[in-house]
Write a protein that holds these residues in place. Structure first.
Motif, PDB file in Angstrom:
ATOM      1  N   ARG A  98       0.820  -1.223   0.000  1.00  0.00           N
ATOM      2  CA  ARG A  98       0.000   0.000   0.000  1.00  0.00           C
ATOM      3  C   ARG A  98       0.849   1.266   0.000  1.00  0.00           C
ATOM      4  O   ARG A  98       0.603   2.163  -0.827  1.00  0.00           O
ATOM      5  N   ASP A 140      11.598   0.927   0.347  1.00  0.00           N
ATOM      6  CA  ASP A 140      12.484  -0.026   1.020  1.00  0.00           C
ATOM      7  C   ASP A 140      11.875  -1.402   1.236  1.00  0.00           C
ATOM      8  O   ASP A 140      12.264  -2.122   2.155  1.00  0.00           O
ATOM      9  N   HIS A 157       1.645   0.067  13.410  1.00  0.00           N
ATOM     10  CA  HIS A 157       1.852  -1.252  12.807  1.00  0.00           C
ATOM     11  C   HIS A 157       3.299  -1.692  12.774  1.00  0.00           C
ATOM     12  O   HIS A 157       3.605  -2.785  12.338  1.00  0.00           O
ATOM     13  N   LEU A 161      -8.579   1.851   6.812  1.00  0.00           N
ATOM     14  CA  LEU A 161      -9.362   2.681   5.893  1.00  0.00           C
ATOM     15  C   LEU A 161      -8.746   2.648   4.505  1.00  0.00           C
ATOM     16  O   LEU A 161      -7.519   2.566   4.374  1.00  0.00           O
ATOM     17  N   SER A 179       3.679   5.307  11.732  1.00  0.00           N
ATOM     18  CA  SER A 179       3.744   5.160  10.275  1.00  0.00           C
ATOM     19  C   SER A 179       4.727   6.158   9.667  1.00  0.00           C
ATOM     20  O   SER A 179       4.851   7.287  10.139  1.00  0.00           O
ATOM     21  N   GLY A 180       5.401   5.733   8.600  1.00  0.00           N
ATOM     22  CA  GLY A 180       6.279   6.642   7.880  1.00  0.00           C
ATOM     23  C   GLY A 180       5.473   7.652   7.074  1.00  0.00           C
ATOM     24  O   GLY A 180       5.684   8.865   7.176  1.00  0.00           O
ATOM     25  N   GLY A 181       4.527   7.143   6.274  1.00  0.00           N
ATOM     26  CA  GLY A 181       3.760   8.019   5.390  1.00  0.00           C
ATOM     27  C   GLY A 181       2.975   9.076   6.160  1.00  0.00           C
ATOM     28  O   GLY A 181       2.914  10.233   5.733  1.00  0.00           O
ATOM     29  N   GLU A 228       2.433  13.038   5.555  1.00  0.00           N
ATOM     30  CA  GLU A 228       1.145  13.573   5.090  1.00  0.00           C
ATOM     31  C   GLU A 228       0.531  14.579   6.058  1.00  0.00           C
ATOM     32  O   GLU A 228       0.018  15.628   5.632  1.00  0.00           O
ATOM     33  N   ARG A 267      12.927   9.913   9.141  1.00  0.00           N
ATOM     34  CA  ARG A 267      12.350  11.142   8.575  1.00  0.00           C
ATOM     35  C   ARG A 267      12.518  12.283   9.575  1.00  0.00           C
ATOM     36  O   ARG A 267      11.526  12.815  10.095  1.00  0.00           O
TER      37      ARG A 267
HETATM   38  C1  LIG Z   1      10.484   2.035   7.971  1.00  0.00           C
HETATM   39  C2  LIG Z   1       9.346   2.735   7.329  1.00  0.00           C
HETATM   40  O1  LIG Z   1       9.019   3.828   7.682  1.00  0.00           O
HETATM   41  N1  LIG Z   1       8.707   2.062   6.382  1.00  0.00           N
HETATM   42  C3  LIG Z   1       7.599   2.621   5.690  1.00  0.00           C
HETATM   43  C4  LIG Z   1       6.360   1.828   5.942  1.00  0.00           C
HETATM   44  O2  LIG Z   1       5.328   2.543   5.392  1.00  0.00           O
HETATM   45  P1  LIG Z   1       4.281   3.321   6.254  1.00  0.00           P
HETATM   46  O3  LIG Z   1       4.728   3.285   7.668  1.00  0.00           O
HETATM   47  O4  LIG Z   1       4.102   4.655   5.645  1.00  0.00           O
HETATM   48  O5  LIG Z   1       2.960   2.435   6.025  1.00  0.00           O
HETATM   49  P2  LIG Z   1       1.489   2.711   6.490  1.00  0.00           P
HETATM   50  O6  LIG Z   1       1.414   3.262   7.861  1.00  0.00           O
HETATM   51  O7  LIG Z   1       0.749   1.473   6.163  1.00  0.00           O
HETATM   52  O8  LIG Z   1       0.948   3.907   5.630  1.00  0.00           O
HETATM   53  C5  LIG Z   1       1.019   4.036   4.301  1.00  0.00           C
HETATM   54  C6  LIG Z   1      -0.052   5.003   3.884  1.00  0.00           C
HETATM   55  O9  LIG Z   1      -1.278   4.294   3.897  1.00  0.00           O
HETATM   56  C7  LIG Z   1      -2.324   5.199   4.171  1.00  0.00           C
HETATM   57  N2  LIG Z   1      -3.230   4.567   5.131  1.00  0.00           N
HETATM   58  C8  LIG Z   1      -2.847   4.299   6.412  1.00  0.00           C
HETATM   59  C9  LIG Z   1      -3.727   3.669   7.299  1.00  0.00           C
HETATM   60  C10 LIG Z   1      -5.026   3.320   6.829  1.00  0.00           C
HETATM   61  O10 LIG Z   1      -5.867   2.752   7.561  1.00  0.00           O
HETATM   62  N3  LIG Z   1      -5.351   3.602   5.534  1.00  0.00           N
HETATM   63  C11 LIG Z   1      -4.470   4.216   4.671  1.00  0.00           C
HETATM   64  O11 LIG Z   1      -4.812   4.462   3.526  1.00  0.00           O
HETATM   65  C12 LIG Z   1      -1.720   6.489   4.628  1.00  0.00           C
HETATM   66  O12 LIG Z   1      -1.873   7.398   3.584  1.00  0.00           O
HETATM   67  C13 LIG Z   1      -0.264   6.167   4.834  1.00  0.00           C
HETATM   68  O13 LIG Z   1       0.617   7.196   4.495  1.00  0.00           O
HETATM   69  O14 LIG Z   1       6.417   0.547   5.412  1.00  0.00           O
HETATM   70  C14 LIG Z   1       6.636   0.512   4.018  1.00  0.00           C
HETATM   71  C15 LIG Z   1       6.670  -0.931   3.607  1.00  0.00           C
HETATM   72  O15 LIG Z   1       5.499  -1.580   3.904  1.00  0.00           O
HETATM   73  C16 LIG Z   1       7.936   1.216   3.692  1.00  0.00           C
HETATM   74  O16 LIG Z   1       8.129   1.272   2.305  1.00  0.00           O
HETATM   75  C17 LIG Z   1       7.890   2.651   4.231  1.00  0.00           C
HETATM   76  O17 LIG Z   1       9.151   3.292   4.035  1.00  0.00           O
END
Ligand SMILES: CC(=O)N[C@@H]1[C@@H](OP(=O)(O)OP(=O)(O)OC[C@H]2O[C@@H](n3ccc(=O)[nH]c3=O)[C@H](O)[C@@H]2O)O[C@H](CO)[C@@H](O)[C@@H]1O
Length: 373
Positions: free
Chosen positions: A14, A99, A216, A273, A292-294, A298, A315
């Motif tokens: 995702r 990554d 997570h 979501l 979360s990273g994203g 955001e 970050r």
């Molecule tokens: C080490 C680290 O930092 N690794 C990062 C981590 O990514 P992350 O931490 O950003 O992942 P999420 O938290 O899942 O969020 C992703 C996006 O999903 C959206 N979102 C969230 C909850 C929801 O209920 N519905 C959504 O739509 C929301 O916009 C959010 O920005 O793992 C990835 C590999 O899996 C890595 O590549 C990435 O570097």
């Protein structure tokens, strides 16, 4: 006229899909390119939701996930599967993001074929190969292979230069997550029903300060999750607060949260979501608690303070800019920092107004120009 450059964009989770759909849109709209897409299916359901909303139909779908598969098996399946796609597609460039195992295996398979690799969101480093594991090494492997490094910020550019990556291959492009957020915000504005599923909670919690929570990360499994649950329970004891918490599907998250937070009136534990609804939650929230990273990237773009429930972050830009604060996973610290934002208007405004360092929403166009050379 020269024939368009063939660009194979590869992703599987995702977060990658969210951060790459703006680039795929830009490549598809640009006559300089023949845009091809391969997904690995590393996150099946959550990936497909993003593909559907962004209108992307992959040319290849490897569906690599198997029950209880080891990281070795996943990596082997990815390298061989992605290599086969590259043999069929013969791209001029392979684009990977971030990554994940998919990104690392995509870069490796491209390298084996001497195909140029472009790395989107290059140069993030925690400088600890077990935090996050295995992502820190995945990104370093990609960094060793890529011919084009699209660093989101000057901090990530400098991390690559410190590793002696050739400077002419490193460019600061901003993070495509901001492009994605602008796109989805405009789409929801045109059709609010896309994010209408939170209406009932919005009505139930009207007048309260909304805290959005996501968690997570593997390094928080166990004691970290318990502390996060305890902090949420204590914050939700306030009358003026409501918590909206899309709970990750991982049982290490779910079991703890169900046990600690089930039945509390102003905690809404909901299913993960889809992206439009998540963007809606970001706009409703007064503040975000997250690992979360994203979300660290955001939320500041929407002026929402972020408390990062991790010990380290790759970050640091958000922390340096004052939009995010590292609070670790000690329940007392999380509660104290959240209450400071809830009760001290000046402290809240200082974080909510801070400048967003992650981009201006125009990263995809810059990356297209770099690919075109
Ligand atoms: C080490 C680290 O930092 N690794 C990062 C981590 O990514 P992350 O931490 O950003 O992942 P999420 O938290 O899942 O969020 C992703 C996006 O999903 C959206 N979102 C969230 C909850 C929801 O209920 N519905 C959504 O739509 C929301 O916009 C959010 O920005 O793992 C990835 C590999 O899996 C890595 O590549 C990435 O570097």
């Amino acid at each position: 006229m020269t024939s368009p450059l063939r660009i194979l964009t590869v992703f599987g989770t995702r977060p990658e899909a969210i951060k790459l759909f703006p680039l795929v849109h830009a490549l598809e709209a640009d006559p300089r390119f023949d845009a091809r897409v391969c997904v690995s299916g590393q996150h099946r359901g959550m990936l497909d939701q993003v593909l559907a909303i962004s209108g992307i139909t992959p040319h290849h779908d490897l569906a690599v996930m198997q029950p209880d598969q080891t990281l070795d098996e996943l990596t082997a399946r990815l390298v061989t599967g992605l290599g086969r796609v590259m043999d069929a597609e013969k791209p001029d460039w392979v684009v990977v993001q971030g990554d994940t195992a998919t990104a690392m295996a995509g870069a490796l398979a491209a390298y084996y074929r001497k195909i140029r690799v472009a790395h989107v969101e290059a140069g993030l480093r925690s400088h600890n190969i077990y935090h996050p594991w295995p992502e820190e090494v995945n990104r370093k492997i990609i960094g060793a292979i890529a011919a084009l490094h699209c660093a989101p910020t000057t901090v990530s550019r400098d991390a690559l230069l410190a590793e002696n990556v050739p400077p002419e291959t490193v460019h600061v492009t901003g993070n495509t997550v901001i492009d994605a957020l602008h796109w989805i915000t405009a789409k929801i504005a045109a059709d609010p029903s896309l994010a209408g599923g939170l209406a009932e909670l919005e009505a139930r919690f009207a007048g309260k300060r909304i805290i959005g929570v996501t968690t997570h990360r593997r390094e928080n499994f166990g004691g970290g999750m318990e502390a996060i649950a305890e902090a949420v329970r204590r914050l939700a004891a306030r009358d003026d607060v409501a918590v909206i918490f899309p709970v990750h599907l991982n049982p290490n998250v779910r079991a703890v949260m169900d046990g600690a937070l089930g039945g509390i009136a102003n905690v809404a534990m909901i299913e993960p979501l889809d992206y439009p609804h998540f963007a809606r939650l970001l706009s409703l929230a007064d503040l975000m608690l997250t690992d979360s990273g994203g979300v660290q990237e955001e939320a500041p773009a929407l002026g929402k303070p972020v408390l990062v429930m991790r010990e380290t972050t790759e970050r640091p830009e958000g922390v340096d800019a004052g939009t995010a604060k590292l609070v670790g996973t000690d329940a007392d610290v999380i509660v104290a920092e959240a209450e400071r934002l809830l009760d001290d208007r000046a402290a809240y405004d200082a974080m909510a107004r801070a400048h967003n360092p992650f981009g201006d929403g125009k990263s995809a166009g810059r990356i297209c120009d770099l690919l075109a050379g």
